[in-house]
Design an enzyme around this catalytic site. Structure first.
Site, mmCIF file in Angstrom:
data_model
loop_
_atom_site.group_PDB
_atom_site.id
_atom_site.type_symbol
_atom_site.label_atom_id
_atom_site.label_comp_id
_atom_site.label_asym_id
_atom_site.label_seq_id
_atom_site.Cartn_x
_atom_site.Cartn_y
_atom_site.Cartn_z
ATOM 1 N N HIS A 75 80.210 -13.763 -4.926
ATOM 2 C CA HIS A 75 79.407 -14.984 -4.759
ATOM 3 C C HIS A 75 77.934 -14.714 -5.036
ATOM 4 O O HIS A 75 77.425 -13.621 -4.768
ATOM 5 C CB HIS A 75 79.620 -15.625 -3.389
ATOM 6 N N ASP B 136 75.887 -8.084 0.639
ATOM 7 C CA ASP B 136 76.663 -9.337 0.705
ATOM 8 C C ASP B 136 76.001 -10.413 -0.151
ATOM 9 O O ASP B 136 75.325 -11.266 0.366
ATOM 10 C CB ASP B 136 76.783 -9.793 2.163
ATOM 11 N N ASP C 24 75.472 -16.594 -3.778
ATOM 12 C CA ASP C 24 74.586 -17.089 -2.715
ATOM 13 C C ASP C 24 74.488 -16.080 -1.566
ATOM 14 O O ASP C 24 75.266 -15.137 -1.475
ATOM 15 C CB ASP C 24 75.078 -18.443 -2.183
ATOM 16 N N GLU D 230 79.602 -19.858 -1.531
ATOM 17 C CA GLU D 230 80.640 -19.193 -0.730
ATOM 18 C C GLU D 230 80.307 -19.259 0.748
ATOM 19 O O GLU D 230 81.190 -19.405 1.591
ATOM 20 C CB GLU D 230 80.766 -17.723 -1.166
ATOM 21 N N GLU D 231 79.022 -19.132 1.075
ATOM 22 C CA GLU D 231 78.631 -19.021 2.483
ATOM 23 C C GLU D 231 78.724 -20.345 3.231
ATOM 24 O O GLU D 231 78.566 -20.366 4.453
ATOM 25 C CB GLU D 231 77.199 -18.462 2.592
ATOM 26 N N GLU E 269 83.343 -8.171 -1.852
ATOM 27 C CA GLU E 269 82.664 -8.276 -0.549
ATOM 28 C C GLU E 269 82.555 -6.883 0.081
ATOM 29 O O GLU E 269 83.356 -5.994 -0.217
ATOM 30 C CB GLU E 269 83.480 -9.184 0.385
ATOM 31 N N HIS F 261 74.894 -10.594 6.788
ATOM 32 C CA HIS F 261 74.388 -11.669 7.661
ATOM 33 C C HIS F 261 73.472 -11.124 8.759
ATOM 34 O O HIS F 261 73.301 -11.749 9.793
ATOM 35 C CB HIS F 261 75.539 -12.480 8.305
HETATM 36 ZN ZN LIG Z 1 79.945 -12.355 1.297
#
Ligand SMILES: [Zn+2]
Length: 383
Positions: free
Chosen positions: A79, A111, A81, A143-144, A168, A355
């Site tokens: 992803h 990530d 984003d 994706e998030e 990931e 995150h």
């Molecule tokens: Zn991710």
């Protein structure tokens, strides 16, 4: 020889292109800068690139980059984003990559914008004109938040790879299964009134008490009737995470809200779970017409079940030197898997850094990741 930037420069440029996804419009950003970088770099290597706009995504784009002819082959997905960052908790700008302690720090290093830089690095000295089967790179939008980029890509069926890897951060361990998630809100509307005469109102907390009793029965049903021993928590969980109702001890409570989270095992559709919640509440809804409403708090994520013993899982486990495992977080794998490929989640860096403030990728991952990507491409596209 290509004139692609070196690995560190690719990382730096991707991190310097903010691409935060958020459900709230004021925090949401475009992903076009990341898409443009990737499109330029993959085009330079001879890939054919498409950048379809994703419906209902505030005009964001997916990137689909392809090289090699024939059928089957490999899909490497990720992803574009990132999540928003906690202002004040970072020791540096999240968008300026910093090397420190044998790590690269920055939002999206593990990530997972960095994964694309590692794919490019692997491709630099591969014989791209000798592919017998195609290699596709897929870089998704959103994706998030909604996973709408991956959903649109899966629905479009523009590629039909034999194998897929989603990069990931799994510490380079192949992941073949994970649970899903839904978040539901239960809203009970009663009628407020003076506490001295209960007949003057309908107490929303008392109705919610009945709702919770029923949901506890559903929770028990889920834990007793579904099982997948690969998970450390081998049954579907239900968690009551938030409740609020009423305003004063001497007023009949007029409205009450409950938020809950359910994490289904592979094989349970989210829509099926939502119907179960409604079914368990149907008698109370009849008793109090119009009082109870159930809503989805944010987009859910489907569970994913690949296979521990299919040829791709076994091969990648052997190539990576790590056993295949299951995890507790959600990814785009259930959507990618709809393309009919053998799908794994595997990438550099640890999910523990995703995150988080001061996200980083350990430099010890770089060479092993590039080597592993080359081997996977070799087996899927060249051999
Ligand atoms: Zn991710």
């Amino acid at each position: 020889m290509s004139t692609l930037p070196d690995l560190k420069s690719c990382f730096t440029q991707l991190i310097a292109a903010p691409s935060i996804s958020a459900l709230e419009a004021e925090h949401d950003m475009s992903n076009h800068a990341v898409i443009n970088l990737l499109q330029n770099w993959f085009s330079e290597l001879g890939f054919e690139c498409e950048t379809p706009t994703v419906a209902d995504s505030r005009n964001k784009q997916n990137l689909i980059a392809r090289i090699g002819s024939g059928s089957g082959g490999l899909l490497l997905a990720g992803h574009t984003d990132t999540v928003p960052f906690d202002e004040g908790l970072w020791s540096q700008s999240p968008f300026e990559m910093v090397e420190k302690n044998n790590r690269w720090y920055g939002l999206g290093t593990c990530d997972m914008k960095g994964f694309f830089a590692l794919v490019l690095e692997a491709l630099k000295d591969m014989p791209l004109d000798q592919f017998k089967r195609p290699l596709t790179i897929f870089a998704s939008a959103d994706e998030e938040t909604t996973m709408s980029g991956a959903k649109a890509f899966a629905d479009s069926k523009v590629v039909a790879p034999d194998f897929a890897v989603i990069g990931e951060p799994t510490s380079l361990k192949p992941v073949y299964m994970h649970k899903g998630q839904i978040a539901q809100g239960i809203h009970v509307i009663g009628r407020s009134g003076h506490s001295s005469d209960p007949a003057r109102g309908l107490n929303a907390i008392e109705v919610m008490h009945k709702v919770i009793s029923q949901l506890m029965k559903l929770k028990q049903h889920l834990s007793e009737n579904y099982r997948e021993d690969a998970f450390t928590v081998p049954y579907p969980t239900m968690n009551f995470g938030h409740i609020h109702g009423g305003d004063a001890a001497n007023r009949i409570c007029g409205c009450c809200d409950l938020h809950l989270d359910i994490r289904p095992l592979p094989g349970m559709e989210l829509a099926e779970l939502e119907l179960m919640v409604l079914h368990y509440l149907s008698d109370i809804s009849k008793e109090y017409p119009g009082s109870i409403s159930v809503s989805t708090l944010y987009p859910g994520a489907e569970s994913f079940a690949g296979k521990a013993d299919n040829p791709w899982t076994k091969l990648v486990a052997e190539l990576s030197g790590n056993e295949a495992e299951v995890v507790n977080y959600s990814t785009e794998a259930p959507y990618i898997n709809k393309l009919g490929c053998q799908t794994l989640v595997l990438g550099p860096g640890s999910i523990n850094q995703a995150h988080q403030p001061d996200e980083f990728i350990g430099l010890e991952y770089l060479t092993p990741t590039v080597d592993l990507i080359k081997k996977m491409i070799y087996h899927a596209c060249i051999k």
